[in-house]
Design a protein around this motif. Structure first.
Motif, short mmCIF file in Angstrom:
data_model
loop_
_atom_site.label_atom_id
_atom_site.label_comp_id
_atom_site.label_asym_id
_atom_site.label_seq_id
_atom_site.Cartn_x
_atom_site.Cartn_y
_atom_site.Cartn_z
N ILE A 82 0.85 -1.19 0.00
CA ILE A 82 0.00 0.00 0.00
C ILE A 82 0.89 1.24 0.00
CG2 ILE A 82 -1.77 1.28 1.26
CD1 ILE A 82 -2.88 -1.42 2.18
N VAL A 83 0.56 2.18 -0.87
CA VAL A 83 1.32 3.42 -0.98
C VAL A 83 0.65 4.48 -0.10
CG1 VAL A 83 2.22 5.18 -2.54
CG2 VAL A 83 2.02 2.80 -3.33
N TYR A 84 1.43 4.97 0.86
CA TYR A 84 0.93 5.93 1.85
C TYR A 84 1.60 7.29 1.66
CZ TYR A 84 -0.26 1.65 4.49
OH TYR A 84 -0.75 0.44 4.89
N ASP A 85 0.89 8.34 2.12
CA ASP A 85 1.44 9.69 2.14
C ASP A 85 2.21 9.93 3.45
OD1 ASP A 85 0.48 10.79 -0.27
OD2 ASP A 85 -1.52 11.03 0.61
N ASN A 86 3.12 10.90 3.40
CA ASN A 86 3.78 11.45 4.59
C ASN A 86 4.37 10.44 5.57
OD1 ASN A 86 2.90 14.00 3.65
ND2 ASN A 86 0.91 13.65 4.62
N PRO A 87 5.27 9.56 5.12
CA PRO A 87 5.91 8.65 6.07
C PRO A 87 6.82 9.41 7.02
CG PRO A 87 6.96 8.50 3.93
CD PRO A 87 5.77 9.39 3.75
N LYS A 88 7.01 8.85 8.20
CA LYS A 88 7.87 9.47 9.22
C LYS A 88 9.16 8.66 9.36
CE LYS A 88 4.46 8.85 12.29
NZ LYS A 88 3.09 8.66 11.87
N GLY A 89 10.28 9.36 9.48
CA GLY A 89 11.53 8.70 9.82
C GLY A 89 12.20 7.90 8.72
N LEU A 90 11.80 8.13 7.46
CA LEU A 90 12.44 7.42 6.35
C LEU A 90 13.20 8.42 5.48
CD1 LEU A 90 9.53 5.06 5.28
CD2 LEU A 90 11.65 4.38 6.43
N PRO A 91 14.36 8.02 4.97
CA PRO A 91 15.14 8.94 4.13
C PRO A 91 14.40 9.29 2.84
CG PRO A 91 16.24 6.80 4.31
CD PRO A 91 15.02 6.73 5.15
N LYS A 92 14.58 10.52 2.39
CA LYS A 92 13.91 10.98 1.16
C LYS A 92 14.32 10.14 -0.05
CE LYS A 92 17.12 14.83 0.06
NZ LYS A 92 18.25 13.97 0.07
N GLU A 93 15.50 9.53 0.01
CA GLU A 93 15.98 8.69 -1.10
C GLU A 93 15.04 7.52 -1.39
OE1 GLU A 93 19.53 10.92 0.28
OE2 GLU A 93 17.82 10.01 1.27
N LEU A 94 14.27 7.12 -0.40
CA LEU A 94 13.35 5.99 -0.57
C LEU A 94 12.01 6.42 -1.13
CD1 LEU A 94 13.38 3.60 2.52
CD2 LEU A 94 13.95 3.09 0.16
N LEU A 95 11.68 7.69 -0.99
CA LEU A 95 10.33 8.15 -1.29
C LEU A 95 10.13 8.48 -2.76
CD1 LEU A 95 9.92 10.57 1.76
CD2 LEU A 95 9.61 8.09 1.67
N ALA A 96 8.88 8.39 -3.17
CA ALA A 96 8.51 8.80 -4.53
C ALA A 96 8.58 10.33 -4.60
CB ALA A 96 7.09 8.32 -4.84
N ASP A 97 8.52 10.87 -5.81
CA ASP A 97 8.60 12.32 -6.00
C ASP A 97 7.54 13.08 -5.21
OD1 ASP A 97 10.77 12.03 -7.65
OD2 ASP A 97 9.61 12.13 -9.50
N ASP A 98 6.37 12.44 -5.01
CA ASP A 98 5.29 13.12 -4.26
C ASP A 98 5.41 12.89 -2.74
OD1 ASP A 98 4.51 10.48 -3.94
OD2 ASP A 98 2.52 10.75 -4.84
N GLY A 99 6.53 12.27 -2.31
CA GLY A 99 6.75 12.07 -0.88
C GLY A 99 6.08 10.82 -0.31
N SER A 100 5.50 9.99 -1.17
CA SER A 100 4.81 8.79 -0.68
C SER A 100 5.79 7.60 -0.63
CB SER A 100 3.63 8.46 -1.60
OG SER A 100 4.12 8.13 -2.90
N ILE A 101 5.35 6.52 0.03
CA ILE A 101 6.15 5.30 0.12
C ILE A 101 5.23 4.08 0.08
CG2 ILE A 101 6.14 5.35 2.66
CD1 ILE A 101 9.15 4.05 0.77
N GLY A 102 5.67 3.05 -0.62
CA GLY A 102 4.95 1.78 -0.65
C GLY A 102 5.45 0.90 0.49
N ILE A 103 4.51 0.40 1.30
CA ILE A 103 4.87 -0.45 2.43
C ILE A 103 4.02 -1.72 2.41
CG2 ILE A 103 5.09 -0.65 4.95
CD1 ILE A 103 5.17 2.40 5.09
N ARG A 104 4.68 -2.86 2.62
CA ARG A 104 3.95 -4.13 2.70
C ARG A 104 4.12 -4.70 4.10
NH1 ARG A 104 5.63 -6.54 -1.83
NH2 ARG A 104 6.88 -8.28 -1.12
N LEU A 105 3.00 -4.94 4.76
CA LEU A 105 3.00 -5.63 6.05
C LEU A 105 2.99 -7.12 5.71
CD1 LEU A 105 2.73 -5.78 9.13
CD2 LEU A 105 0.25 -5.52 8.84
N ILE A 106 4.09 -7.79 5.99
CA ILE A 106 4.23 -9.17 5.53
C ILE A 106 3.64 -10.17 6.52
CG2 ILE A 106 6.13 -8.84 3.92
CD1 ILE A 106 6.97 -10.17 7.18
N LYS A 107 3.23 -11.32 5.97
CA LYS A 107 2.66 -12.39 6.78
C LYS A 107 3.64 -13.57 6.86
CE LYS A 107 -1.95 -10.98 5.37
NZ LYS A 107 -3.03 -11.17 4.42
N ASP A 108 4.64 -13.59 5.99
CA ASP A 108 5.61 -14.67 5.89
C ASP A 108 6.48 -14.75 7.15
OD1 ASP A 108 7.29 -16.37 3.73
OD2 ASP A 108 8.67 -15.18 4.97
#
Length: 182
Positions: A82-108
Motif C-alpha cells: 500500500i502506498v501511503y502519504d507522509n511517512p515518518k523517519g524514512l530517508p527521502k531517497e526511498l520516497l517517490a517524488d510526491d513524498g509517498s512510500i509503498g509499504i507491505r505488512l508481511i505475513k511470511d
C-alpha cells in the motif's frame, strides 16, 4: 539468517526471498545502503522502492494507516503493498517524488523473523537489473546481481514464487483509492 542480519546492521545489502519474488534489501533507514541498491540495479534514483515491515506497530510508527488500508490487508489473498502519504523517519531517497512510500505488512514467518531481528523496516526491490524480468526463483537471478550484494540468503533457493509481485494500491488521505498493480 544471522549473516543476513549482521550484514543489514552493518549497512550492507542482501539478496533474499520475499513473500513474492527474490529481492534485494537493506536497512530502510541507511541512505548509503539504499544508494548502493540503486547502483546494483542500475536504476534511476527517481524510481522509488518499497519497504517491508513485520508488525502493525512498525507500520503505524511509519505512517498514519487509514481504516481502508486495514480492510485491504485483511481481505487480500495475495501480498499487497500500500502506498501511503507522509511517512515518518524514512530517508527521502526511498520516497517517490510526491513524498509517498509503498509499504507491505508481511505475513511470511521467515521475513517476520528477519525484519524483527533487524528491528527496522527492510527495503525490498526485485533482484534484477532495471528493466529485466523479476526473478520467480533463485536460478532466475542474474549473476551480476548475486556478485554485487554483500550477503545471499541460503534459504528457499529451490522454491518458485507463487506471485510475480504484490498488488500495489495507492491510498490518499482524502479517501481516494487507486489500484496501481493487480
Amino acid at each position: 539468517m544471522q549473516n543476513l542480519i549482521d550484514t543489514l546492521k552493518s549497512g550492507g545489502t542482501i539478496l533474499y526471498p520475499t513473500d513474492t519474488i527474490w529481492g534485494i534489501g537493506c536497512d530502510a533507514t541507511n541512505i548509503d545502503a539504499i544508494n548502493k541498491i540503486f547502483e546494483i540495479k542500475k536504476r534511476e534514483k527517481n524510481k522509488s522502492m518499497i519497504i517491508l515491515v513485520e508488525s502493525e506497530k512498525r507500520l503505524q510508527d511509519l505512517v498514519e494507516v487509514p481504516e481502508m488500508a486495514w480492510e485491504i490487508m485483511d481481505l487480500s489473498e495475495k501480498p499487497v503493498t500500500i502506498v501511503y502519504d507522509n511517512p515518518k523517519g524514512l530517508p527521502k531517497e526511498l520516497l517517490a517524488d510526491d513524498g509517498s512510500i509503498g509499504i507491505r505488512l508481511i505475513k511470511d514467518n521467515y521475513l517476520k523473523k528477519l525484519i524483527g531481528k533487524l528491528n527496522k523496516p527492510l527495503v525490498s526491490t526485485s533482484a534484477n537489473l532495471s528493466g529485466d524480468k523479476s526473478p520467480l526463483k533463485f536460478s532466475d537471478i542474474n549473476q551480476e546481481i548475486i556478485n554485487s550484494v554483500d550477503a545471499v540468503a541460503e534459504e528457499n533457493h529451490e522454491k518458485i514464487s507463487e506471485y510475480s509481485g504484490s498488488s500495489v494500491i495507492r491510498l490518499w488521505k482524502d479517501g481516494r483509492v487507486k489500484v496501481l498493480r493487480e
